[in-house]
Design an enzyme around this catalytic site. Structure first.
Site: not given
Ligand code: NCD
Length: 362
Positions: A90-91, A119, A140, A173
């Site tokens: 959703r975000t 790597k 995020r 958030h």
């Protein structure tokens, strides 16, 4: 555009880290607008009101094809990277569609297993590489404070770009809190606004980052009272309570959800964030007394607003979904509009939307 007045430039990392969150926040603004959007603490009341107002203007402008095309032209020359190193739909989609509304070109990295991190590249290097291709990073990350570290790092390169925190660890958030404020403001539009309201936060308040960011933003409103309703081991962090004390906010910690229901103007439900649990921990926990069920509706005030950042589990019974007090689906829509407003502000193109709106309504 090369950004002048980059607020984080030349501040040594060690010095930056020593700052309190409100002091850090001063370094994330530029020209009265958010530049990086990393912490709830950086938004003062005029900024919050400005973003809500701009979000409403954008959603009205977008109602016509001409308006939509105008908006899509605003950031047509800009590119943004969505870097999501933690699950999100959703975000992610909210930012994606918000970016599309204002014409941003969007690139994404969601699965770090397919990036060069496997790597042995450091995450700092990875994000620095991404930033070379784009004009904004929306990220995020499971680690609290990592977005701040990236913002600082990029600010001290020859090509700084703004960083938007789309959820960091258990701590913050901020853009969810912006959309929650926007939803509360709209819910109480004909009930005197957010000032003077009582808000209950229910569920996992220890690890729910949305609650932490929103509790902070609510200190910007007058006479807001808060209830933190949770089992003792999932109660809100002491750092948030200290911030509320410093702001003179009245609050109560309780495990008695039923008692709180009739007293509040808004209920902010959250899920148990058991991805942070030790193995077996969640099985021992009974949280059913922290659920909102259909039979509770009669106990709520007639204008009470029910919010949830989603995803939901059993915290809110689905029978409640069509009650006029259920605001959680509206939160989703509001999130898209206020993120579009935030993106426009960061790029300092918001005045153009103001002018278009004025012509539209005059
Ligand atoms: C929240 C999150 O990721 O913190 N979800 C969201 O962004 N809407 C809440 C959650 O995951 O419970």
């Amino acid at each position: 555009m090369i950004y002048r007045d980059n607020p984080l430039k030349d501040l040594p990392w060690a010095e930056f880290q020593r700052l309190g969150q409100s002091e850090k926040a001063a370094h994330f603004k530029r020209n009265g607008r958010p530049y990086h959007a990393l912490l709830a603490q950086q938004f003062d009341r005029p900024m919050l009101e400005r973003l809500c107002d701009l979000a409403t203007k954008i959603r009205r402008i977008a109602k016509t094809r001409g308006g939509m095309l105008f908006l899509q032209d605003l950031l047509r020359e800009k590119r943004a990277m969505l870097y999501f190193a933690q699950p999100s739909t959703r975000t992610f989609l909210s930012f994606y569609t918000a970016g599309q509304i204002v014409g941003l070109n969007l690139a994404e990295v969601r699965d770090t297993a397919t990036s060069s991190e496997v790597k042995g590249e450091s995450q700092e290097d990875s994000v620095r590489v991404f930033s070379s291709y784009v004009d904004m990073i929306i990220m995020r990350h499971p680690e609290g404070g990592f977005a701040e570290r990236i913002a600082w790092l990029l600010s001290n390169t020859t090509r700084p770009v703004p960083v938007i925190n789309a959820g960091s660890g258990k701590d913050q958030h901020p853009t969810q809190a912006l959309l929650d404020i926007y939803t509360l403001e709209r819910s109480f539009e004909s009930h005197g606004g957010i000032d003077g309201k009582t808000v209950a936060f229910v569920g996992d308040l220890a690890r729910g980052r949305t609650v932490r960011s929103l509790a902070w933003l609510l200190t910007k409103y007058r006479d807001v009272r808060m209830f933190f309703v949770a089992p003792p081991e999932l109660q809100i962090g002491k750092d948030i309570l200290a911030a509320l004390d410093a702001a003179g906010v009245k609050y109560e910690l309780t495990a008695d959800f039923a008692k709180v229901m009739p007293e509040v103007d808004a209920i902010y439900m959250t899920r148990i964030q058991d991805e942070w649990d030790q193995p077996g921990e969640s099985a021992q926990r009974d949280v059913s007394t922290f659920h909102l069920r259909a039979e509770h509706l009669a106990r709520l005030k007639p204008h009470a607003a029910i919010l949830h950042p989603l995803p939901r589990r059993a915290e809110i019974a689905t029978e409640i979904d069509n009650d006029p007090r259920a605001m959680y689906w509206r939160q989703v829509r509001n999130g898209m509009w206020i993120r579009a407003a935030l993106i426009l502000s960061v790029f300092e193109r918001d005045a153009e939307a103001d002018r278009y709106y004025q012509d539209l309504t005059s």
